[in-house]
Scaffold this motif. Structure first.
Motif, PDB file in Angstrom:
ATOM      1  N   GLN A  98       2.960  -5.726   3.498  1.00  0.00           N
ATOM      2  CA  GLN A  98       4.224  -5.807   2.748  1.00  0.00           C
ATOM      3  C   GLN A  98       3.987  -6.289   1.322  1.00  0.00           C
ATOM      4  O   GLN A  98       4.654  -5.847   0.380  1.00  0.00           O
ATOM      5  N   ARG A  99       3.036  -7.203   1.149  1.00  0.00           N
ATOM      6  CA  ARG A  99       2.699  -7.651  -0.218  1.00  0.00           C
ATOM      7  C   ARG A  99       2.071  -6.518  -1.024  1.00  0.00           C
ATOM      8  O   ARG A  99       2.295  -6.399  -2.225  1.00  0.00           O
ATOM      9  N   ALA A 100       1.267  -5.691  -0.346  1.00  0.00           N
ATOM     10  CA  ALA A 100       0.701  -4.528  -1.023  1.00  0.00           C
ATOM     11  C   ALA A 100       1.802  -3.562  -1.429  1.00  0.00           C
ATOM     12  O   ALA A 100       1.822  -3.046  -2.557  1.00  0.00           O
ATOM     13  N   TYR A 101       2.743  -3.323  -0.520  1.00  0.00           N
ATOM     14  CA  TYR A 101       3.862  -2.428  -0.827  1.00  0.00           C
ATOM     15  C   TYR A 101       4.697  -2.956  -1.992  1.00  0.00           C
ATOM     16  O   TYR A 101       5.203  -2.192  -2.813  1.00  0.00           O
ATOM     17  N   ALA A 102       4.854  -4.276  -2.058  1.00  0.00           N
ATOM     18  CA  ALA A 102       5.705  -4.866  -3.094  1.00  0.00           C
ATOM     19  C   ALA A 102       5.147  -4.655  -4.492  1.00  0.00           C
ATOM     20  O   ALA A 102       5.890  -4.710  -5.475  1.00  0.00           O
ATOM     21  N   VAL A 103       3.843  -4.431  -4.607  1.00  0.00           N
ATOM     22  CA  VAL A 103       3.239  -4.190  -5.927  1.00  0.00           C
ATOM     23  C   VAL A 103       3.816  -2.933  -6.548  1.00  0.00           C
ATOM     24  O   VAL A 103       3.975  -2.829  -7.767  1.00  0.00           O
ATOM     25  N   GLY A 104       4.148  -1.937  -5.706  1.00  0.00           N
ATOM     26  CA  GLY A 104       4.800  -0.740  -6.212  1.00  0.00           C
ATOM     27  C   GLY A 104       4.003   0.533  -6.144  1.00  0.00           C
ATOM     28  O   GLY A 104       4.558   1.618  -6.214  1.00  0.00           O
ATOM     29  N   HIS A 105       2.690   0.454  -5.995  1.00  0.00           N
ATOM     30  CA  HIS A 105       1.854   1.657  -5.921  1.00  0.00           C
ATOM     31  C   HIS A 105       1.731   2.089  -4.469  1.00  0.00           C
ATOM     32  O   HIS A 105       0.728   1.835  -3.803  1.00  0.00           O
ATOM     33  N   PHE A 106       2.761   2.764  -3.958  1.00  0.00           N
ATOM     34  CA  PHE A 106       2.787   3.099  -2.540  1.00  0.00           C
ATOM     35  C   PHE A 106       1.642   4.021  -2.142  1.00  0.00           C
ATOM     36  O   PHE A 106       1.016   3.836  -1.095  1.00  0.00           O
ATOM     37  N   GLY A 107       1.362   5.011  -2.961  1.00  0.00           N
ATOM     38  CA  GLY A 107       0.321   5.977  -2.610  1.00  0.00           C
ATOM     39  C   GLY A 107      -1.032   5.328  -2.383  1.00  0.00           C
ATOM     40  O   GLY A 107      -1.698   5.576  -1.380  1.00  0.00           O
ATOM     41  N   ILE A 108      -1.425   4.464  -3.310  1.00  0.00           N
ATOM     42  CA  ILE A 108      -2.753   3.850  -3.200  1.00  0.00           C
ATOM     43  C   ILE A 108      -2.799   2.857  -2.048  1.00  0.00           C
ATOM     44  O   ILE A 108      -3.795   2.755  -1.330  1.00  0.00           O
ATOM     45  N   SER A 109      -1.712   2.110  -1.832  1.00  0.00           N
ATOM     46  CA  SER A 109      -1.724   1.134  -0.740  1.00  0.00           C
ATOM     47  C   SER A 109      -1.743   1.833   0.616  1.00  0.00           C
ATOM     48  O   SER A 109      -2.493   1.437   1.520  1.00  0.00           O
ATOM     49  N   PHE A 110      -0.973   2.902   0.766  1.00  0.00           N
ATOM     50  CA  PHE A 110      -0.946   3.615   2.048  1.00  0.00           C
ATOM     51  C   PHE A 110      -2.277   4.324   2.296  1.00  0.00           C
ATOM     52  O   PHE A 110      -2.773   4.356   3.423  1.00  0.00           O
ATOM     53  N   ALA A 111      -2.865   4.873   1.230  1.00  0.00           N
ATOM     54  CA  ALA A 111      -4.172   5.521   1.376  1.00  0.00           C
ATOM     55  C   ALA A 111      -5.249   4.517   1.759  1.00  0.00           C
ATOM     56  O   ALA A 111      -6.092   4.775   2.627  1.00  0.00           O
TER      57      ALA A 111
END
Length: 276
Positions: A202-215
């Protein structure tokens, strides 16, 4: 039956992608990124339900088709997730981010296909379980510390990678619980890395770069599970020259696609508004 398995796995990937996009949208739209706050948000809970449905469909698919066919279908969630996230942000997905995601998907499929299937029952000793948990915790902690000093795109990727490592450890323990011999305390150990991974994601998602975090999540989770499976459960790794070459080429594609995705995937508009 194989066609049915593929269909179920693809449908599961769609649910998983939708759930991830919903949770990222909620995490990026709030200044308080903690699980106690997020579980009060209906759309975040709906995302969790979608992820649960996707996971269940993937498990059912494994009953009707071989692992070598079903497992690569899970990679499709990366291709589904970007359009879902773009729709929630009311924009069109960029062609560059979709192309980068496709390259990552091809690389991951190549890595999954060269790993031989293990037919024996896995066994994990108490010492092995402690090693698994300690190793995963150490790696996740190192990634979390590094993320604190990184640029936004790298921070999102590192946090998600830390979550993927812990999810990979959870998957390894779960495999032992389902198929092998285990100690009673394993049941208490399984939820801990999973909950920490959820918070990190969730902290990764909150940064805003969804593509890179999900990858990053999609890359770190299976690779960690394969590594722990080989080191602690005695599961096989590719040994032939051709398999090793394919694995290296697939890894190179995955890395190149991840770097490209980090450069093309935009920040969440919601996150930008909060940052200002």
């Amino acid at each position: 039956m194989t066609v049915l398995a593929v269909g179920l796995a693809l449908l599961g990937s769609l649910f998983f992608a939708l759930g991830a996009a919903l949770q990222q949208f909620e995490a990026a739209s709030t200044a308080r990124v903690n699980l106690r706050h997020l579980i009060r948000r209906p759309r975040w809970l709906l995302g969790g339900l979608a992820i649960a449905v996707g996971t269940a469909l993937h498990i059912v698919a494994l009953k009707y088709g071989p692992l070598t066919v079903v497992q690569p279908m899970g990679v499709a969630s990366l291709l589904f997730a970007l359009p879902c996230a773009a729709a929630l942000q009311r924009r069109r997905p960029q062609s560059g981010e979709l192309a980068a995601a496709a390259v990552i998907a091809i690389g991951l499929i190549g890595l999954v296909l060269v790993v031989p299937e293990h037919t024996g029952d896995p066994h994990l000793s108490t010492g092995g379980a402690v090693t698994l948990l300690a190793g995963a915790a150490t790696a996740a902690l190192a990634l979390w510390i590094t993320a604190g000093q990184a640029a936004p795109a790298a921070r999102a990727g590192l946090l998600a990678m830390a979550a993927g490592v812990l999810y990979g450890a959870t998957a390894t323990l779960t495999r032992v619980l389902v198929d092998g011999n285990w100690e009673p305390w394993f049941l208490l150990a399984v939820p801990m890395p999973a909950l920490i991974a959820l918070a990190l994601l969730q902290r990764a998602y909150a940064v805003g770069h969804f593509g890179i975090s999900f990858a990053a999540l999609q890359v770190a989770d299976p690779l960690t599970a394969v590594a722990f499976g080989a080191l602690l459960l005695g599961e096989p790794l590719p040994t032939s020259t051709s398999s090793m070459l394919i694995a290296l080429a697939a890894a190179a594609l995955t890395a190149a696609g991840t770097v490209a995705l980090a450069r093309t995937t935009p920040m969440s508009p919601t996150h930008d508004a909060i940052a200002r």
